[in-house]
Design an enzyme around this catalytic site. Structure first.
Site, PDB file in Angstrom:
ATOM      1  N   SER A 145       0.817  -1.213   0.000  1.00 47.22           N
ATOM      2  CA  SER A 145       0.000   0.000   0.000  1.00 47.22           C
ATOM      3  C   SER A 145       0.851   1.263   0.000  1.00 47.22           C
ATOM      4  O   SER A 145       1.904   1.325   0.640  1.00 47.22           O
ATOM      5  CB  SER A 145      -0.910   0.008   1.233  1.00 47.22           C
ATOM      6  N   TYR A 196      -1.810   5.593  -5.559  1.00 48.67           N
ATOM      7  CA  TYR A 196      -2.795   6.640  -5.810  1.00 48.67           C
ATOM      8  C   TYR A 196      -2.133   7.687  -6.698  1.00 48.67           C
ATOM      9  O   TYR A 196      -1.026   8.146  -6.401  1.00 48.67           O
ATOM     10  CB  TYR A 196      -3.238   7.302  -4.503  1.00 48.67           C
ATOM     11  N   THR A 252      -5.282   2.523  -7.743  1.00 43.74           N
ATOM     12  CA  THR A 252      -6.621   2.580  -7.173  1.00 43.74           C
ATOM     13  C   THR A 252      -7.408   3.693  -7.864  1.00 43.74           C
ATOM     14  O   THR A 252      -7.007   4.854  -7.849  1.00 43.74           O
ATOM     15  CB  THR A 252      -6.554   2.832  -5.657  1.00 43.74           C
ATOM     16  N   LYS A 264      -7.250  -1.008 -10.125  1.00 50.08           N
ATOM     17  CA  LYS A 264      -7.927  -1.580  -8.960  1.00 50.08           C
ATOM     18  C   LYS A 264      -9.202  -0.779  -8.669  1.00 50.08           C
ATOM     19  O   LYS A 264      -9.132   0.416  -8.378  1.00 50.08           O
ATOM     20  CB  LYS A 264      -7.010  -1.549  -7.739  1.00 50.08           C
ATOM     21  N   HIS A 289     -12.989  -1.734  -2.842  1.00 53.34           N
ATOM     22  CA  HIS A 289     -12.267  -1.118  -1.719  1.00 53.34           C
ATOM     23  C   HIS A 289     -12.691  -1.752  -0.389  1.00 53.34           C
ATOM     24  O   HIS A 289     -12.784  -1.079   0.640  1.00 53.34           O
ATOM     25  CB  HIS A 289     -12.522   0.396  -1.690  1.00 53.34           C
TER      26      HIS A 289
END
Length: 366
Positions: free
Chosen positions: A108, A132, A158, A232, A257
């Site tokens: 992450s 991100y 994402t 994603k 999510h």
């Protein structure tokens, strides 16, 4: 393996007893009334397996490839923020467990260890970096360069967070990152000034949201990296079809999510077939959300997923016993998948085909 911990649910029960309430609710909470959160797991239960027998399953091979990289079985660790809340250096422990089992770890952006630390601590393990695309594009580019230099094999972008979902428990708890933890991947990023602290996505002082994010930003990302891009958060055939028009995109991770963004969207296993149908063999398709058993994995593979990723189960494993706990969770899922394959007549993932799984109404119509 502990005689007490025989299934993933045992780890969940243990974690719920051990973790501080604020941390437990951070990991377990979904958006709004948690309808989608619940459906992610319940939807698997509405699928039935049609086993085949007399097929000689004495030799089974669970291995597969993810974008050309071999893994020993099709279950990886999904990106989950702030794993340090569950165990010291939780992100490193999870990455080591995935490497130990020759699986894949998605690291992450909001890890409590840096991309470099995690990579150095789990040499040889297959790692993807969850990204991100921040409004600060130069910062995003620097983060991509760091992931490239650290040996990550793909960027998992994402796409389902143009704004942050509303999570009642985090708001009631006024969840904030505790002082002993930080988010080193975000050092140098300017904090958001548009939101109060208790509204920020991970309590870290910097929000990843970008309401202006669009397909041209995926093309921009493709222009600055040679790493394959996995999207994603795609949940419709329409968006999956558009993804085919963007050459840098090599895969789709079907995800909502963990039910933490828009409540009321379908469970990921429900939309998986339409995504697979939309992209055919042109993109690899993966799934996360609600996977709790080996039969869940079998069902996802039958409906077209190349692999599944687990988020909360890895957190529960961390809370139980750090790296060894995550390894136990992965071993349970691997062994349950192996058993499910043997009992349904499948010797390898390639033999797990769509006719193996039907919706529960199938039998009521016979």
């Amino acid at each position: 393996m502990s005689s007490r911990m025989v299934c993933v649910a045992d780890f969940e029960e243990y974690a719920n007893e051990k973790l501080a309430r604020t941390y437990k609710e951070y990991f377990s909470s979904g958006a709004d009334q948690c309808q989608t959160l619940k459906e992610n797991a319940e939807a698997f239960k509405r699928l039935r397996i049609r086993p085949r027998f007399l097929r000689d399953v004495s030799c089974r091979d669970l291995s597969t490839t993810l974008l050309g990289e071999k893994v020993d079985f099709p279950v990886g660790v999904s990106s989950t923020a702030l794993q340090g809340l569950a165990w010291p250096d939780g992100d490193i422990c999870a990455a080591r467990a995935a490497a130990q089992l020759h699986s894949c770890m998605i690291v992450s952006t909001y890890a409590n260890n840096s991309v470099e630390e995690i990579s150095a601590a789990s040499p040889g393990g297959l790692k993807w970096f969850q990204l991100y695309i921040m409004p600060d594009r130069p910062f995003t580019q620097r983060l991509v360069r760091r992931a490239e230099a650290a040996g990550y094999k793909a960027l998992v972008v994402t796409v389902d967070l143009p704004v942050v979902g509303k999570r009642y428990r985090d708001l009631r708890n006024r969840f904030q990152l505790p002082p002993h933890l930080s988010v080193p991947n975000l050092r140098g990023l300017q904090s958001s000034t548009s939101q109060s602290n208790d509204e920020r996505n991970y309590g870290s002082g910097a929000s990843p949201e970008d309401p202006a994010l669009c397909w041209k930003d995926i093309d921009w990302l493709s222009s600055i990296t040679n790493l394959p891009i996995i999207l994603k958060g795609i949940l419709t055939a329409e968006d999956a079809g558009i993804a085919l028009e963007h050459p840098g995109v090599k895969g789709i991770l079907v995800s909502n999510h963990g039910g933490r963004q828009l409540d009321g969207v379908p469970a990921t296993i429900e939309v998986l077939p339409e995504i697979v149908a939309a992209v055919g063999e042109r993109l690899e398709v993966y799934l996360d959300g609600g996977v709790r058993t080996g039969t869940d994995v079998l069902k996802a593979l039958a409906l077209g997923a190349r692999a599944v990723f687990v988020g909360r189960p890895a957190i529960w494993g961390l809370a139980y016993n750090g790296e060894d706990g995550v390894a136990e969770v992965l071993k349970i899922l691997r062994n349950e998948l192996d058993l499910a394959m043997a009992l349904s007549g499948c010797r390898c993932p390639a033999e797990i085909k769509h006719p193996l799984v039907v919706r529960e109404e199938y039998y009521s119509k016979l």
